[in-house]
Design a protein around this motif. Structure first.
Motif, PDB file in Angstrom:
ATOM      1  N   ILE A 198       0.840  -1.198   0.000  1.00 16.14           N
ATOM      2  CA  ILE A 198       0.000   0.000   0.000  1.00 16.14           C
ATOM      3  C   ILE A 198       0.879   1.253   0.000  1.00 16.14           C
ATOM      4  N   GLY A 199       1.914   1.249   0.809  1.00 15.39           N
ATOM      5  CA  GLY A 199       2.839   2.387   0.842  1.00 15.39           C
ATOM      6  C   GLY A 199       3.536   2.600  -0.488  1.00 15.39           C
ATOM      7  N   GLN A 200       3.927   1.514  -1.142  1.00 15.59           N
ATOM      8  CA  GLN A 200       4.567   1.636  -2.446  1.00 15.59           C
ATOM      9  C   GLN A 200       3.596   2.168  -3.489  1.00 15.59           C
ATOM     10  N   MET A 201       2.333   1.700  -3.438  1.00 19.70           N
ATOM     11  CA  MET A 201       1.326   2.217  -4.374  1.00 19.70           C
ATOM     12  C   MET A 201       1.146   3.723  -4.209  1.00 19.70           C
ATOM     13  N   ALA A 202       1.171   4.163  -2.964  1.00 23.88           N
ATOM     14  CA  ALA A 202       0.987   5.596  -2.693  1.00 23.88           C
ATOM     15  C   ALA A 202       2.107   6.426  -3.313  1.00 23.88           C
ATOM     16  N   ASP A 203       3.259   5.834  -3.489  1.00 26.46           N
ATOM     17  CA  ASP A 203       4.402   6.551  -4.051  1.00 26.46           C
ATOM     18  C   ASP A 203       4.504   6.442  -5.572  1.00 26.46           C
ATOM     19  N   LEU A 204       3.628   5.661  -6.180  1.00 28.31           N
ATOM     20  CA  LEU A 204       3.664   5.462  -7.628  1.00 28.31           C
ATOM     21  C   LEU A 204       2.477   6.158  -8.287  1.00 28.31           C
ATOM     22  N   ARG A 205       2.742   6.843  -9.361  1.00 29.71           N
ATOM     23  CA  ARG A 205       1.665   7.494 -10.103  1.00 29.71           C
ATOM     24  C   ARG A 205       1.084   6.496 -11.095  1.00 29.71           C
ATOM     25  N   ALA A 206      -0.239   6.347 -11.093  1.00 25.94           N
ATOM     26  CA  ALA A 206      -0.908   5.489 -12.069  1.00 25.94           C
ATOM     27  C   ALA A 206      -0.966   6.232 -13.394  1.00 25.94           C
ATOM     28  N   MET A 207      -0.367   5.648 -14.415  1.00 21.09           N
ATOM     29  CA  MET A 207      -0.283   6.301 -15.724  1.00 21.09           C
ATOM     30  C   MET A 207      -1.378   5.830 -16.681  1.00 21.09           C
ATOM     31  N   THR A 208      -2.028   4.719 -16.367  1.00 25.65           N
ATOM     32  CA  THR A 208      -3.051   4.163 -17.251  1.00 25.65           C
ATOM     33  C   THR A 208      -4.366   4.015 -16.481  1.00 25.65           C
ATOM     34  N   ALA A 209      -5.444   3.828 -17.231  1.00 26.78           N
ATOM     35  CA  ALA A 209      -6.748   3.588 -16.595  1.00 26.78           C
ATOM     36  C   ALA A 209      -6.702   2.305 -15.762  1.00 26.78           C
ATOM     37  N   GLU A 210      -5.984   1.298 -16.239  1.00 27.39           N
ATOM     38  CA  GLU A 210      -5.859   0.049 -15.488  1.00 27.39           C
ATOM     39  C   GLU A 210      -5.156   0.278 -14.146  1.00 27.39           C
ATOM     40  N   GLY A 211      -4.107   1.070 -14.158  1.00 28.51           N
ATOM     41  CA  GLY A 211      -3.401   1.390 -12.921  1.00 28.51           C
ATOM     42  C   GLY A 211      -4.269   2.192 -11.962  1.00 28.51           C
ATOM     43  N   GLN A 212      -5.018   3.138 -12.494  1.00 30.51           N
ATOM     44  CA  GLN A 212      -5.925   3.929 -11.660  1.00 30.51           C
ATOM     45  C   GLN A 212      -7.015   3.046 -11.052  1.00 30.51           C
ATOM     46  N   ARG A 213      -7.584   2.145 -11.868  1.00 30.14           N
ATOM     47  CA  ARG A 213      -8.603   1.218 -11.344  1.00 30.14           C
ATOM     48  C   ARG A 213      -8.009   0.315 -10.275  1.00 30.14           C
ATOM     49  N   GLY A 214      -6.787  -0.126 -10.491  1.00 26.16           N
ATOM     50  CA  GLY A 214      -6.137  -0.998  -9.512  1.00 26.16           C
ATOM     51  C   GLY A 214      -5.969  -0.305  -8.172  1.00 26.16           C
ATOM     52  N   LYS A 215      -5.472   0.910  -8.196  1.00 27.50           N
ATOM     53  CA  LYS A 215      -5.303   1.664  -6.956  1.00 27.50           C
ATOM     54  C   LYS A 215      -6.649   1.972  -6.313  1.00 27.50           C
ATOM     55  N   ALA A 216      -7.647   2.333  -7.123  1.00 23.82           N
ATOM     56  CA  ALA A 216      -8.969   2.648  -6.590  1.00 23.82           C
ATOM     57  C   ALA A 216      -9.611   1.420  -5.949  1.00 23.82           C
ATOM     58  N   THR A 217      -9.421   0.252  -6.540  1.00 28.20           N
ATOM     59  CA  THR A 217      -9.979  -0.979  -5.989  1.00 28.20           C
ATOM     60  C   THR A 217      -9.364  -1.282  -4.626  1.00 28.20           C
ATOM     61  N   VAL A 218      -8.061  -1.087  -4.513  1.00 31.26           N
ATOM     62  CA  VAL A 218      -7.393  -1.287  -3.224  1.00 31.26           C
ATOM     63  C   VAL A 218      -7.909  -0.283  -2.203  1.00 31.26           C
ATOM     64  N   LEU A 219      -8.017   0.969  -2.613  1.00 32.79           N
ATOM     65  CA  LEU A 219      -8.517   2.000  -1.709  1.00 32.79           C
ATOM     66  C   LEU A 219      -9.939   1.690  -1.249  1.00 32.79           C
ATOM     67  N   GLU A 220     -10.785   1.316  -2.191  1.00 31.88           N
ATOM     68  CA  GLU A 220     -12.169   0.966  -1.862  1.00 31.88           C
ATOM     69  C   GLU A 220     -12.213  -0.215  -0.904  1.00 31.88           C
ATOM     70  N   ARG A 221     -11.283  -1.125  -1.039  1.00 29.98           N
ATOM     71  CA  ARG A 221     -11.225  -2.330  -0.208  1.00 29.98           C
ATOM     72  C   ARG A 221     -10.669  -2.046   1.183  1.00 29.98           C
ATOM     73  N   CYS A 222      -9.584  -1.293   1.258  1.00 30.45           N
ATOM     74  CA  CYS A 222      -8.872  -1.208   2.540  1.00 30.45           C
ATOM     75  C   CYS A 222      -9.225   0.017   3.380  1.00 30.45           C
ATOM     76  N   LEU A 223      -9.755   1.071   2.779  1.00 27.20           N
ATOM     77  CA  LEU A 223     -10.029   2.271   3.570  1.00 27.20           C
ATOM     78  C   LEU A 223     -11.154   2.084   4.592  1.00 27.20           C
ATOM     79  N   PRO A 224     -12.307   1.513   4.241  1.00 26.33           N
ATOM     80  CA  PRO A 224     -13.362   1.381   5.257  1.00 26.33           C
ATOM     81  C   PRO A 224     -12.935   0.628   6.521  1.00 26.33           C
ATOM     82  N   PRO A 225     -12.285  -0.559   6.406  1.00 27.67           N
ATOM     83  CA  PRO A 225     -11.844  -1.213   7.658  1.00 27.67           C
ATOM     84  C   PRO A 225     -10.799  -0.390   8.412  1.00 27.67           C
ATOM     85  N   CYS A 226      -9.941   0.306   7.674  1.00 29.36           N
ATOM     86  CA  CYS A 226      -8.921   1.143   8.303  1.00 29.36           C
ATOM     87  C   CYS A 226      -9.570   2.242   9.138  1.00 29.36           C
TER      88      CYS A 226
END
Length: 143
Positions: free
Chosen positions: A87-115
């Motif tokens: 998660i920390g590494q993802m935060a430091d990487l810029r998503a350059m494609t729609a696939e990368g943005q969806r990937g990060k958003a899916t993780v955020l959607e998954r992990c933020l509510p329990p956090c």
């Protein structure tokens, strides 16, 4: 080792089978060529750790006094740490494609509510609700 005050399984909720079914399958942790190659590798490592955590939580945890408990706890802690690093590494990487943005958003959607359950802020802050809404929009409600 001190006895945890809250069972670790309660962090992710009661429906592990449904949650595991919603986790995207990742074929390989080898970076694919392209602008988000490193991000895709980090995403693969995140989901691998997440699936392993869910698998451990889906079966009864050994008793705190059982001889196998220290090894179980050590493995669980390593998986949590691996997921956190990803998660920390993802935060430091810029998503350059729609696939990368969806990937990060899916993780955020998954992990933020329990956090947020463990934070004083909670999920009912307009800014947090906006972030989760954006994550759902980008991820397509995948998590």
């Amino acid at each position: 080792m001190s006895r945890p005050s809250i069972p670790r399984r309660s962090v992710l909720g009661a429906s592990l089978a449904a949650t595991a079914a919603a986790i995207p399958a990742v074929a390989s942790s080898c970076p694919a060529p392209g602008p988000d190659a490193l991000l895709m590798d980090v995403l693969a490592r995140y989901w691998k750790a997440e699936r392993s955590i869910l698998a451990m939580e889906a079966v009864p945890e050994p008793s705190f006094t059982a001889p196998e408990y220290p090894a179980w706890e050590s493995r669980f802690d390593r998986l949590i740490a691996s997921r956190t690093v990803a998660i920390g590494q993802m935060a430091d990487l810029r998503a350059m494609t729609a696939e990368g943005q969806r990937g990060k958003a899916t993780v955020l959607e998954r992990c933020l509510p329990p956090c947020l359950l463990w934070c004083d802020a909670g999920a009912d802050i307009p800014e947090i609700r906006l972030v989760l809404s954006l994550a759902r929009d980008v991820a397509g409600g995948a998590a």
